[in-house]
Design a protein around this motif. Structure first.
Motif, mmCIF file in Angstrom:
data_model
loop_
_atom_site.group_PDB
_atom_site.id
_atom_site.type_symbol
_atom_site.label_atom_id
_atom_site.label_comp_id
_atom_site.label_asym_id
_atom_site.label_seq_id
_atom_site.Cartn_x
_atom_site.Cartn_y
_atom_site.Cartn_z
ATOM 1 N N ASP A 166 3.991 7.936 -7.610
ATOM 2 C CA ASP A 166 3.796 8.329 -6.216
ATOM 3 C C ASP A 166 3.407 9.796 -6.161
ATOM 4 O O ASP A 166 4.194 10.675 -6.518
ATOM 5 N N VAL A 209 -0.004 5.531 -6.402
ATOM 6 C CA VAL A 209 0.002 5.349 -4.948
ATOM 7 C C VAL A 209 0.352 6.662 -4.266
ATOM 8 O O VAL A 209 0.782 7.637 -4.897
ATOM 9 N N GLN A 210 0.179 6.671 -2.945
ATOM 10 C CA GLN A 210 0.649 7.766 -2.114
ATOM 11 C C GLN A 210 1.477 7.194 -0.972
ATOM 12 O O GLN A 210 1.058 6.237 -0.305
ATOM 13 N N LYS A 211 2.675 7.732 -0.790
ATOM 14 C CA LYS A 211 3.518 7.333 0.327
ATOM 15 C C LYS A 211 3.478 8.421 1.392
ATOM 16 O O LYS A 211 3.754 9.586 1.121
ATOM 17 N N GLU A 260 2.392 3.050 2.241
ATOM 18 C CA GLU A 260 1.981 3.230 0.855
ATOM 19 C C GLU A 260 0.529 2.816 0.706
ATOM 20 O O GLU A 260 0.147 1.704 1.075
#
Length: 653
Positions: free
Chosen positions: A519, A426-428, A433
């Protein structure tokens, strides 16, 4: 009677002085000499009996104290606490019904509120004691005849192949006035792995052991090169650091270095029983420093990126009780073993094991045959099925004082358990998110070997195929175009699943899929090129401090990767404070914080000529006239600014 009283007044004062200085064995001799003369009046005789009992109790010899408590009581001398301590002695003799009567009496008549609370707890625990008395049929223990003597042998720990280091009071060069025995020193026991109790003992090292000091409770780093142990004067010397303190030494292949006092030791407190975690990141130890839950509590210190120990925290009320918690040990599978006289137990110190389950800490008494009505403590493991511990139990094979027992766990494996690792990428960003797809991932073991590669799917999901070992740490390296290469440590030590948790599952072999989330950080390069400055929100500092915390180190590790990916970039690390504090103070504090961040990057291979550290204090806030704590936190930040020039090194870090 008056003549007898005055003739013994000086010896009484001497005994009191010896008692107050912790020279309990000397005090016992002084008091016994007074009793032998036979000219003490009863009002003084009962005090002497009580002092002898207390001398035995305070030097950890409660059974020897019992007859003197009884004599003092028969003469009508019952100061507050005697009934409680006598009840504890009865409990250690296995006389539980008698102990309950005296605990109940103290609850009604005692004056010490803390002892009353402990008495109530002891009554409750003794009611459940039968559950602990049924021995585990698969645990086999053996008193190690070639190691133990009539003196005390305790705190074993395995070091290198077929070598065990332990503490003992067998040296007779000097007599310790606290117990009348020898000073405690560290010894090395070499044994045959096929028969653990066929071996020979030797003095560990004259660099570590000193004739008129106590050394005990060794712990070693995983590579065996670092030793941490406890050293004590027990009040025999007038030094700044009294009682028990922690020392460390390193092995150069042939000898140990001169031990150094560790900074985490407190001059005002008793600090002992050190135990390193298997990964070497944490040091567990025991202390009576202020802020604890009872007598002696277990604490944990964390090693920072410089190898310095700090961030000390109490292990909390689930582990620590109103009594004493001592001799911690962390196994490869992440369980915390320790000894306690405050948790439900059979007698004195009992062996306990704590583990996490569903996010909660569960503490369990190890029961018999590990525990007995006496003191059972200082367990250590050679492997998952073999180890050693200490006990002063009264059995035919006991040699005298504390003895070391070897054990073997022959519990049958009902269902093999296999562990695998899966997760999501994922990317926050801005508290949101989002799923990242097609992220390349590598799984790396402790030897630095890539044991598997995979790519996350359209939902960001991935799974590695090799079976994981429980205990070692693994590294996850993730990479995606236009994103910073990210690496994180996956800890398996606290992920063990017990046999009792899978006994009702139908499959013969149980597969456990452990889940993690990766992340990825947004593209530093693109943002830095377009905006010229980036704020790192996750680099926080403790109040009025500038050391790099563990959570800040994780964020700076990403910056290290970024700088290595883009060797042409030069940056300024700026540190900003909030406006609570004087201008000069905030300026100096922010500069120290910026220096620490730059130093962290340099130590990890980033050239100092590409970095500038600058503290801005409170002069450039993000939020002017900040009011809330959240707004102050926004102003306390670290920034990265792109700078130009061939050489930015200013030597200021």
């Amino acid at each position: 009677m008056a003549i007898g009283y005055y003739s013994c007044s000086s010896p009484l004062k001497n005994g009191e002085k010896q008692f107050n200085r912790g020279k309990f064995e000397t005090a016992i001799r002084t008091y016994n000499n007074l009793l032998e003369k036979g000219n003490l009046p009863n009002d003084k005789k009962k005090e002497v009996y009580y002092r002898i009992a207390e001398s035995y109790r305070l030097s950890n010899r409660i059974q020897e104290a019992m007859p003197y408590y009884k004599k003092a009581k028969e003469l009508g001398y019952v100061p507050d606490g005697v009934v409680f301590h006598y009840a504890m002695g009865l409990k250690q003799q296995g006389k539980y019904d008698q102990a309950v009567k005296l605990f109940t009496q103290y609850i009604k008549e005692g004056e010490d509120f803390d002892l009353q609370r402990r008495a109530r707890t002891e009554v409750k625990y003794i009611e459940d004691i039968k559950k602990l008395q049924d021995p585990d049929p698969f645990i086999f223990i053996n008193n190690c005849a070639s190691l133990n003597t009539e003196e005390a042998e305790y705190s074993p720990v395995f070091w290198k192949d077929n070598q065990l280091v332990y503490s003992a009071t067998r040296s007779k060069d000097l007599v310790f006035e606290g117990t009348g025995g020898g000073y405690s020193h560290l010894y090395l026991y070499e044994y045959d792995p096929l028969d653990s109790c066929q071996g020979t003992s030797a003095y560990l090292d004259s660099t570590i052991n000193t004739p008129d000091l106590h050394e005990a409770s060794a712990t070693f780093s995983k590579d065996g090169q670092t030793l941490i142990f406890a050293r004590s004067t027990y009040g025999d010397r007038k030094e700044e650091y009294k009682e028990v303190n922690l020392y460390t030494s390193t092995w150069n292949g042939s000898q140990w270095s001169t031990p150094q006092l560790m900074d985490i030791s407190s001059p005002e407190s008793w600090d002992g029983c050190p135990a390193l975690s298997p990964n070497g990141k944490y040091l567990y130890f025991v202390s009576n420093r202020e802020g604890g839950f009872g007598g002696l509590d277990i604490y944990r210190a964390t090693k920072d990126y410089k190898g310095q120990w700090g961030s000390i925290r109490n292990m909390g009320s689930k582990i620590n009780s109103r009594g004493n918690e001592m001799f911690p040990y962390v196994s490869e599978d992440g369980k915390l073993y320790f000894s306690s006289d405050g948790h439900p137990g059979l007698g004195g110190l009992d062996l306990m094991v704590a583990r996490r389950k569903d996010g909660k800490i569960i503490v369990k008494n190890m029961g018999t045959p590990f525990n007995s009505p006496g003191d059972d403590f200082a367990i250590t493991f050679r492997d998952k099925k073999h180890g050693a511990f200490t006990s002063n139990r009264q059995t035919p094979e006991a040699k005298g004082n504390d003895d070391i027992y070897f054990f073997e766990d022959r519990t049958p494996l009902l269902k093999p358990i296999r562990y695998y690792l899966a997760g999501q990428t994922v990317q926050k960003k801005d508290s949101l998110e989002t799923t990242l797809t097609e992220v390349e991932l590598q799984l790396i073991n402790e030897k630095g070997e890539v044991i598997d590669r995979t790519v996350s799917d359209k939902d960001g999901k991935f799974r590695f195929t090799p079976e994981l070992e429980i205990g070692p740490e693994y590294m996850l390296v993730s990479n995606k175009q236009n994103f910073l290469i990210d690496s994180s440590i996956y800890v398996t030590a606290d992920k063990v699943v017990e046999q009792e948790d899978v006994k009702d599952r139908p499959e013969k072999i149980v597969d456990i899929v452990l889940q993690t989330k990766v992340d990825l950080t947004e593209d530093f390069y693109e943002k830095l090129m377009s905006e010229g400055e980036i704020t790192l929100r996750n680099i926080y500092y403790d109040f009025n401090a500038w050391n790099i915390r563990e959570d800040a180190a994780e964020e700076l590790d990403k910056l290290v990767q970024f700088m290595k990916q883009h060797p042409e970039i030069k940056i300024e690390l700026g540190s900003h404070t909030d406006d609570r504090g004087g201008d000069k103070f905030n300026q100096e504090l922010s500069q120290k914080r910026a220096n620490s961040a730059v130093e962290y990057l340099v130590l990890r291979g980033v050239s100092a000529r590409r970095l500038v550290a600058r503290g801005y204090g409170e002069e450039i806030p993000e939020i002017y006239d900040a009011q809330t704590e959240e707004e102050h936190q926004m102003n306390r930040r670290t920034t990265i600014a792109l700078i130009q020039g061939e050489d930015v090194f200013n030597g200021n870090y």
